[in-house]
Write an enzyme that holds these catalytic residues in place. Structure first.
Site, PDB file in Angstrom:
ATOM      1  N   LYS A 103      43.126  -6.260 -11.087  1.00 25.57           N
ATOM      2  CA  LYS A 103      43.575  -5.509 -12.498  1.00 25.57           C
ATOM      3  C   LYS A 103      44.757  -4.763 -12.413  1.00 25.57           C
ATOM      4  O   LYS A 103      45.474  -4.898 -13.232  1.00 25.57           O
ATOM      5  CB  LYS A 103      42.201  -4.191 -12.556  1.00 25.57           C
ATOM      6  CG  LYS A 103      40.795  -4.876 -12.496  1.00 25.57           C
ATOM      7  CD  LYS A 103      40.079  -3.837 -12.653  1.00 25.57           C
ATOM      8  CE  LYS A 103      39.883  -2.821 -11.593  1.00 25.57           C
ATOM      9  NZ  LYS A 103      39.118  -3.513 -10.183  1.00 25.57           N
ATOM     10  N   ARG A 154      32.047   0.690  -2.762  1.00 28.44           N
ATOM     11  CA  ARG A 154      32.865   0.391  -4.057  1.00 28.44           C
ATOM     12  C   ARG A 154      32.134  -0.649  -4.573  1.00 28.44           C
ATOM     13  O   ARG A 154      31.841  -0.796  -5.823  1.00 28.44           O
ATOM     14  CB  ARG A 154      34.271   0.260  -3.838  1.00 28.44           C
ATOM     15  CG  ARG A 154      35.123   1.486  -3.580  1.00 28.44           C
ATOM     16  CD  ARG A 154      36.495   1.171  -3.112  1.00 28.44           C
ATOM     17  NE  ARG A 154      37.430   0.684  -3.545  1.00 28.44           N
ATOM     18  CZ  ARG A 154      38.560   0.103  -3.029  1.00 28.44           C
ATOM     19  NH1 ARG A 154      38.685   0.151  -1.857  1.00 28.44           N
ATOM     20  NH2 ARG A 154      39.359  -0.294  -3.700  1.00 28.44           N
ATOM     21  N   ARG A 197      33.615   2.631 -16.407  1.00 28.50           N
ATOM     22  CA  ARG A 197      33.051   2.028 -15.152  1.00 28.50           C
ATOM     23  C   ARG A 197      31.483   2.260 -15.082  1.00 28.50           C
ATOM     24  O   ARG A 197      30.688   1.638 -14.301  1.00 28.50           O
ATOM     25  CB  ARG A 197      33.537   2.627 -13.831  1.00 28.50           C
ATOM     26  CG  ARG A 197      34.673   1.775 -13.330  1.00 28.50           C
ATOM     27  CD  ARG A 197      35.176   2.765 -11.900  1.00 28.50           C
ATOM     28  NE  ARG A 197      36.467   2.418 -11.787  1.00 28.50           N
ATOM     29  CZ  ARG A 197      37.113   1.770 -10.909  1.00 28.50           C
ATOM     30  NH1 ARG A 197      36.587   1.478  -9.906  1.00 28.50           N
ATOM     31  NH2 ARG A 197      38.442   1.814 -10.758  1.00 28.50           N
ATOM     32  N   ARG A 235      45.909   2.119   1.289  1.00 33.51           N
ATOM     33  CA  ARG A 235      45.289   3.225   0.729  1.00 33.51           C
ATOM     34  C   ARG A 235      44.115   3.747   1.476  1.00 33.51           C
ATOM     35  O   ARG A 235      43.489   2.742   2.364  1.00 33.51           O
ATOM     36  CB  ARG A 235      44.755   2.820  -0.586  1.00 33.51           C
ATOM     37  CG  ARG A 235      45.382   2.970  -1.760  1.00 33.51           C
ATOM     38  CD  ARG A 235      44.971   2.095  -3.056  1.00 33.51           C
ATOM     39  NE  ARG A 235      43.741   2.281  -3.619  1.00 33.51           N
ATOM     40  CZ  ARG A 235      42.995   1.667  -4.529  1.00 33.51           C
ATOM     41  NH1 ARG A 235      43.923   0.940  -5.460  1.00 33.51           N
ATOM     42  NH2 ARG A 235      41.675   1.639  -4.698  1.00 33.51           N
ATOM     43  N   ARG A 248      45.799  -5.413   1.404  1.00 28.17           N
ATOM     44  CA  ARG A 248      46.748  -4.819   0.498  1.00 28.17           C
ATOM     45  C   ARG A 248      47.543  -3.443   1.044  1.00 28.17           C
ATOM     46  O   ARG A 248      47.163  -2.854   1.782  1.00 28.17           O
ATOM     47  CB  ARG A 248      45.883  -4.362  -0.612  1.00 28.17           C
ATOM     48  CG  ARG A 248      46.870  -3.443  -1.795  1.00 28.17           C
ATOM     49  CD  ARG A 248      45.984  -3.074  -2.958  1.00 28.17           C
ATOM     50  NE  ARG A 248      44.663  -2.316  -2.790  1.00 28.17           N
ATOM     51  CZ  ARG A 248      43.803  -2.252  -3.663  1.00 28.17           C
ATOM     52  NH1 ARG A 248      44.145  -2.487  -4.845  1.00 28.17           N
ATOM     53  NH2 ARG A 248      42.827  -1.635  -3.430  1.00 28.17           N
TER      54      ARG A 248
HETATM   55  P1  AP5 Z   1      44.975  -4.958  -7.183  1.00 25.61           P
HETATM   56  O1  AP5 Z   1      45.816  -5.646  -8.269  1.00 25.61           O
HETATM   57  O2  AP5 Z   1      45.511  -4.041  -6.463  1.00 25.61           O
HETATM   58  O3  AP5 Z   1      43.591  -5.099  -7.448  1.00 25.61           O
HETATM   59  P2  AP5 Z   1      42.569  -3.960  -8.216  1.00 25.61           P
HETATM   60  O4  AP5 Z   1      41.482  -4.735  -9.184  1.00 25.61           O
HETATM   61  O5  AP5 Z   1      43.506  -3.204  -9.278  1.00 25.61           O
HETATM   62  O6  AP5 Z   1      42.018  -3.251  -7.121  1.00 25.61           O
HETATM   63  P3  AP5 Z   1      41.593  -1.755  -6.810  1.00 25.61           P
HETATM   64  O7  AP5 Z   1      41.095  -1.740  -5.564  1.00 25.61           O
HETATM   65  O8  AP5 Z   1      42.628  -0.890  -7.399  1.00 25.61           O
HETATM   66  O9  AP5 Z   1      40.615  -1.448  -7.863  1.00 25.61           O
HETATM   67  P4  AP5 Z   1      39.561  -0.393  -7.873  1.00 25.61           P
HETATM   68  O10 AP5 Z   1      38.743  -0.796  -9.321  1.00 25.61           O
HETATM   69  O11 AP5 Z   1      38.461  -0.338  -6.781  1.00 25.61           O
HETATM   70  O12 AP5 Z   1      40.514   0.948  -7.701  1.00 25.61           O
HETATM   71  P5  AP5 Z   1      41.117   2.053  -8.729  1.00 25.61           P
HETATM   72  O13 AP5 Z   1      42.284   2.322  -8.269  1.00 25.61           O
HETATM   73  O14 AP5 Z   1      40.647   1.559 -10.261  1.00 25.61           O
HETATM   74  O15 AP5 Z   1      45.000  -6.441  -6.078  1.00 25.61           O
HETATM   75  C1  AP5 Z   1      44.432  -6.427  -4.910  1.00 25.61           C
HETATM   76  C2  AP5 Z   1      45.066  -7.229  -3.796  1.00 25.61           C
HETATM   77  O16 AP5 Z   1      45.049  -8.381  -4.354  1.00 25.61           O
HETATM   78  C3  AP5 Z   1      46.746  -6.932  -3.813  1.00 25.61           C
HETATM   79  O17 AP5 Z   1      46.957  -7.122  -2.598  1.00 25.61           O
HETATM   80  C4  AP5 Z   1      47.326  -7.971  -4.725  1.00 25.61           C
HETATM   81  O18 AP5 Z   1      48.564  -8.142  -3.975  1.00 25.61           O
HETATM   82  C5  AP5 Z   1      46.430  -9.017  -4.447  1.00 25.61           C
HETATM   83  N1  AP5 Z   1      46.120  -9.825  -5.912  1.00 25.61           N
HETATM   84  C6  AP5 Z   1      46.151  -9.171  -6.952  1.00 25.61           C
HETATM   85  N2  AP5 Z   1      46.003 -10.382  -8.041  1.00 25.61           N
HETATM   86  C7  AP5 Z   1      46.013 -11.606  -7.497  1.00 25.61           C
HETATM   87  C8  AP5 Z   1      45.957 -12.906  -7.691  1.00 25.61           C
HETATM   88  N3  AP5 Z   1      45.836 -13.443  -9.058  1.00 25.61           N
HETATM   89  N4  AP5 Z   1      46.031 -13.867  -6.729  1.00 25.61           N
HETATM   90  C9  AP5 Z   1      46.227 -13.299  -5.561  1.00 25.61           C
HETATM   91  N5  AP5 Z   1      46.142 -12.185  -5.026  1.00 25.61           N
HETATM   92  C10 AP5 Z   1      45.982 -11.276  -5.915  1.00 25.61           C
HETATM   93  O19 AP5 Z   1      39.950   3.238  -8.230  1.00 25.61           O
HETATM   94  C11 AP5 Z   1      39.868   3.752  -7.165  1.00 25.61           C
HETATM   95  C12 AP5 Z   1      38.977   5.027  -6.912  1.00 25.61           C
HETATM   96  O20 AP5 Z   1      39.021   6.057  -7.985  1.00 25.61           O
HETATM   97  C13 AP5 Z   1      37.504   4.308  -7.374  1.00 25.61           C
HETATM   98  O21 AP5 Z   1      36.791   3.799  -6.057  1.00 25.61           O
HETATM   99  C14 AP5 Z   1      36.695   5.604  -7.858  1.00 25.61           C
HETATM  100  O22 AP5 Z   1      36.486   6.723  -6.773  1.00 25.61           O
HETATM  101  C15 AP5 Z   1      37.971   6.309  -8.585  1.00 25.61           C
HETATM  102  N6  AP5 Z   1      37.853   6.112 -10.041  1.00 25.61           N
HETATM  103  C16 AP5 Z   1      38.623   5.181 -10.745  1.00 25.61           C
HETATM  104  N7  AP5 Z   1      38.331   5.045 -12.061  1.00 25.61           N
HETATM  105  C17 AP5 Z   1      37.272   5.935 -12.016  1.00 25.61           C
HETATM  106  C18 AP5 Z   1      36.324   5.648 -13.201  1.00 25.61           C
HETATM  107  N8  AP5 Z   1      36.501   5.132 -14.443  1.00 25.61           N
HETATM  108  N9  AP5 Z   1      34.939   6.358 -12.996  1.00 25.61           N
HETATM  109  C19 AP5 Z   1      34.832   7.108 -11.762  1.00 25.61           C
HETATM  110  N10 AP5 Z   1      35.569   6.950 -10.644  1.00 25.61           N
HETATM  111  C20 AP5 Z   1      36.990   6.390 -10.880  1.00 25.61           C
END
Ligand code: AP5
Length: 216
Positions: A15, A173, A90, A162, A129
Site C-alpha cells: 500500500k 497484525r 481498518r 520498523r 523491508r
Molecule cells: P509496503 O509498501 O511498505 O507495504 P504496506 O502494505 O504499506 O505495509 P505496512 O506494513 O506499512 O502496512 P500496515 O498496514 O501493516 O502498516 P501501517 O503503517 O499502515 O511494502 C512492504 C515491502 O514489500 C517493502 O519492502 C516493499 O519494498 C515491498 N513491496 C511493495 N510493493 C511491492 C510489489 N508490488 N512487489 C514486490 N515488492 C513490493 O500501520 C502500522 C500500524 O499503525 C498498525 O499495525 C496499527 O497499529 C497502526 N494503525 C495504522 N492505521 C490504523 C488504523 N486505521 N486504525 C488503527 N490502527 C492503525
C-alpha cells in the site's frame, strides 16, 4: 479520473509503495495513518506516546483516536484536489465514520483499491523491508535494494527496520487484518466501490495497472 481513493490490503501488500508512486504521478494528498502515528512517535507527542505500545505489538490504535486524526486531516483544503487513504479505514466503525465525514465535507470516495498478496510473500516482504528514517520511502533488502546499502536513493537518509516488522508483531497484525479489516472488502463491494489487484505482479507492473484503471 478517480481521485478520492482508499488503498486496502494486508500488512506488506504494498500500500505504502503504491501510494508514493500514485501521489507523485497524480498529485494526490497521501494520508497514511501508519506514517502519521510513526511521526507522532518520533516527535514523542501525546498521540505518539499513546500509539507506540499498540503499534509495536501489532495491535490497532483505538478507533476514536484514529478517526479523530483522519477527520482533522481530511478536512484540510489540500484534500479537495484528491486524496489517497492508506491504512484507513481498518474497522467497521472507521468505515462508517468515514462515510459520515465524506458526506459532511461533500467529498465522495471514488474507488477502494484492494491489493491481494499471499501470506508467505507478506512474511518475505515484511521481514526484508527497510524504511528511510527521513522520508519514509520503503525498500527491501533483496527485491528493492537502494543504490547504496543502508542509504535512501531519494533523500540520502538512513534506512532502518520498523519495530513492528518482526514475526511476532506480524502475526498479531495479520490477525487484526483477517478479523477486522478484511470484512470491509464486502462492505465496499456492496457499495460497488471495490477493485482488486494482484500485488505479486511487481512494483512497476502494479503501478501501471492501477494507474490505467484510475484514468478510465
Ligand atoms: P509496503 O509498501 O511498505 O507495504 P504496506 O502494505 O504499506 O505495509 P505496512 O506494513 O506499512 O502496512 P500496515 O498496514 O501493516 O502498516 P501501517 O503503517 O499502515 O511494502 C512492504 C515491502 O514489500 C517493502 O519492502 C516493499 O519494498 C515491498 N513491496 C511493495 N510493493 C511491492 C510489489 N508490488 N512487489 C514486490 N515488492 C513490493 O500501520 C502500522 C500500524 O499503525 C498498525 O499495525 C496499527 O497499529 C497502526 N494503525 C495504522 N492505521 C490504523 C488504523 N486505521 N486504525 C488503527 N490502527 C492503525
Amino acid at each position: 479520473m478517480k481521485k478520492n481513493i482508499i488503498l486496502m490490503g494486508p500488512p506488506g501488500a504494498g500500500k505504502g509503495t503504491l501510494a508514493k508512486q500514485l501521489k507523485e504521478a497524480f498529485h494526490l494528498v497521501h494520508i497514511s495513518t501508519g506514517d502519521m502515528f510513526r511521526d507522532a512517535i518520533k516527535a514523542q507527542t501525546e498521540l505518539g506516546k499513546l500509539a507506540q505500545g499498540y503499534i509495536n505489538e501489532g495491535h490497532l490504535v483505538p478507533d476514536e483516536v484514529t478517526i479523530g486524526l483522519v477527520k482533522e486531516r481530511l478536512s484540510q483544503p489540500d484534500c479537495a484536489e484528491g486524496f489517497l487513504l492508506d491504512g484507513f479505514p481498518r474497522t467497521l466503525p472507521q468505515a462508517e465514520a468515514l462515510s459520515k465525514l465524506t458526506k459532511e465535507i461533500s467529498r465522495e470516495i471514488d474507488v477502494v483499491i484492494n491489493l491481494d498478496c499471499d501470506n508467505d510473500e507478506l512474511v518475505r516482504r515484511i521481514s526484508g523491508r527497510r524504511v528511510c528514517k527521513n522520508c519514509g520511502a520503503p525498500y527491501h533488502i533483496i527485491t528493492m535494494k537502494p543504490k547504496v546499502e543502508g542509504v535512501c536513493d531519494l533523500c540520502g537518509g538512513p534506512l532502518y527496520q520498523r519495530k513492528d516488522d518482526n514475526e511476532e508483531s506480524l502475526k498479531v497484525r495479520l490477525g487484526h487484518y483477517v478479523s477486522e479489516t478484511k470484512p470491509l472488502l464486502d462492505y465496499y463491494a456492496n457499495l460497488g466501490l471495490l477493485e482488486s489487484f494482484n500485488s505479486l505482479t511487481g512494483k512497476e507492473a502494479l503501478f501501471d495497472e492501477v494507474s490505467s484503471y484510475l484514468k478510465k
